[in-house]
Design an enzyme around this catalytic site. Structure first.
Site, PDB file in Angstrom:
ATOM      1  N   LYS A 131       0.802  -1.226   0.000  1.00  0.00           N
ATOM      2  CA  LYS A 131       0.000   0.000   0.000  1.00  0.00           C
ATOM      3  C   LYS A 131       0.838   1.280   0.000  1.00  0.00           C
ATOM      4  O   LYS A 131       0.304   2.363  -0.222  1.00  0.00           O
ATOM      5  CB  LYS A 131      -0.971  -0.013   1.187  1.00  0.00           C
ATOM      6  CG  LYS A 131      -2.066  -1.067   1.044  1.00  0.00           C
ATOM      7  CD  LYS A 131      -2.990  -0.782  -0.135  1.00  0.00           C
ATOM      8  CE  LYS A 131      -4.113  -1.791  -0.225  1.00  0.00           C
ATOM      9  NZ  LYS A 131      -5.031  -1.528  -1.335  1.00  0.00           N
TER      10      LYS A 131
HETATM   11  N1  PMP Z   1      -3.088  -8.096   1.420  1.00  0.00           N
HETATM   12  C1  PMP Z   1      -3.020  -7.204   2.415  1.00  0.00           C
HETATM   13  C2  PMP Z   1      -2.263  -7.560   3.645  1.00  0.00           C
HETATM   14  C3  PMP Z   1      -3.698  -5.982   2.307  1.00  0.00           C
HETATM   15  O1  PMP Z   1      -3.649  -5.082   3.312  1.00  0.00           O
HETATM   16  C4  PMP Z   1      -4.441  -5.711   1.135  1.00  0.00           C
HETATM   17  C5  PMP Z   1      -5.213  -4.432   1.033  1.00  0.00           C
HETATM   18  N2  PMP Z   1      -6.418  -4.464   1.770  1.00  0.00           N
HETATM   19  C6  PMP Z   1      -4.479  -6.672   0.127  1.00  0.00           C
HETATM   20  C7  PMP Z   1      -3.774  -7.846   0.292  1.00  0.00           C
HETATM   21  C8  PMP Z   1      -5.320  -6.500  -1.125  1.00  0.00           C
HETATM   22  O2  PMP Z   1      -4.900  -5.462  -1.951  1.00  0.00           O
HETATM   23  P1  PMP Z   1      -5.939  -4.660  -2.850  1.00  0.00           P
HETATM   24  O3  PMP Z   1      -6.671  -3.711  -1.940  1.00  0.00           O
HETATM   25  O4  PMP Z   1      -5.067  -3.946  -3.824  1.00  0.00           O
HETATM   26  O5  PMP Z   1      -6.862  -5.617  -3.480  1.00  0.00           O
END
Ligand code: PMP
Length: 326
Positions: free
Chosen positions: A46
């Site tokens: 992120k």
């Molecule tokens: N894995 C983790 C640990 C996350 O924090 C997130 C984001 N919520 C994701 C996967 C999924 O990513 P995205 O929001 O881009 O689908």
């Protein structure tokens, strides 16, 4: 972006260019590669959207220097936005339902952000409302809203995907990623589908999550321990485009727990639960390609390890399955 060989002037320059590492417990003929996103300064994938969204929003004039960014978030996105906000001269406020990880809230505060707690019982919907309320009360404030902001997926289209493309000389047959907002998968999938429309795309969610409703399946909504991916209401997942995916696979918490342990013990990866879910699904896709059940233009499968298990040690990720709080 950096190759880590020259001095840098800001931590923001260390975001991205993460290592792409082979997952060994996969068929020899169809290798699986994972992009290790805990190498980012805020220790998750992120950080990419934190930097990318805020830079674009500043450029567009959605917010000016000295302004405030407000996001309802429980975790990694807050940390990624907090890292970028401070370095870009913005204030950061995160609206977090009380029940969410105390460690992540502490990290957001340490990075200079303000954390506003909302009652757990009122859910994420209330946190979103509160974030907009706070934004309305301030002079120059913006709510990026990662669930609906196209800049989220664009960050991966512009950074994560080209890095993978370059590392593998374009020989990417399939992409696999767990979906929270869906930003990671949508950005990477769009990039590789534009280069080859036959690129196989698999979305991953925990069993009990509702993403498969996008494909018209009936799903029993249940609680799950795997963290960061999945949804209980697909109306909130505005970025997810079912036309960009071939499959949506639900992975069982028990398998995820075992794979987290295996990744650490056998391959030296301190990878968290969503990484383990991605590894399991990517290996399954690789076996499918090897066995001729899945058509893919190249014999290589790519996924991401979004963050590190160290962020969840207090939840007992390496204790027994029953002791893992999820
Ligand atoms: N894995 C983790 C640990 C996350 O924090 C997130 C984001 N919520 C994701 C996967 C999924 O990513 P995205 O929001 O881009 O689908």
């Amino acid at each position: 972006m950096t190759d880590h060989r020259e001095p840098l002037s800001s931590v923001l320059e260390t975001i991205g260019e993460t290592p792409l590492v082979e997952v060994h417990d996969a068929p020899e003929a169809v290798p699986v590669y994972a992009k290790l996103e805990s190498f980012n300064p805020g220790a998750s994938i992120k950080d990419r959207i934190g930097k990318y969204m805020l830079e674009r929003m500043l450029e567009r004039g959605d917010v000016g220097e000295g302004g405030t960014v407000i996001e309802p978030t429980a975790g990694n996105t807050g940390i990624g936005l907090a890292v970028a906000a401070k370095q870009l001269g913005l204030n950061a406020v995160f609206v977090v339902p009380e029940r969410f990880s105390v460690e992540k809230q502490q990290i957001m505060r340490a990075l200079g952000a303000e954390v506003v707690n909302t009652p757990s019982d009122d859910g994420m919907g209330f946190a979103i409302e509160r974030a907009h309320q706070i934004a309305d009360e301030l002079d120059d404030a913006v709510v990026p809203q990662q669930f609906s902001n196209p800049l989220n997926a664009e960050a991966h289209y512009e950074t994560t995907a080209p890095e993978i493309d370059e590392a593998l000389d374009g020989e990417v047959g399939a992409v696999v990623a767990g979906c929270g907002t869906g930003g990671t998968l949508m950005g990477i999938a769009r990039y590789f589908r534009e280069r080859d429309p036959d690129t196989h795309v698999t979305a991953v969610e925990p069993a009990g999550s509702a993403y498969r409703e996008f494909l018209g399946e009936d799903v029993d909504h249940e609680a799950y321990k795997t963290e960061g991916i999945g949804t209980h209401d697909i109306d909130t997942n505005e970025l997810f485009d079912p036309d960009l995916v071939d499959d949506i696979w639900a992975i069982d918490d028990r398998e995820v727990h075992a794979e987290m342990g295996r990744l650490a013990a056998e391959e030296g990866h301190l990878a968290a639960s969503s990484s383990a879910a991605n590894a399991l699904a990517a290996k399954r896709v690789a076996r499918g390609i090897r066995d001729g059940e899945i058509d893919a233009p190249h014999d290589a499968v790519v996924t991401v390890f979004p963050d590190s298990s160290e962020r969840y040690l207090s939840k007992g990720v390496y204790r027994s399955f029953e002791e893992w709080e999820g």
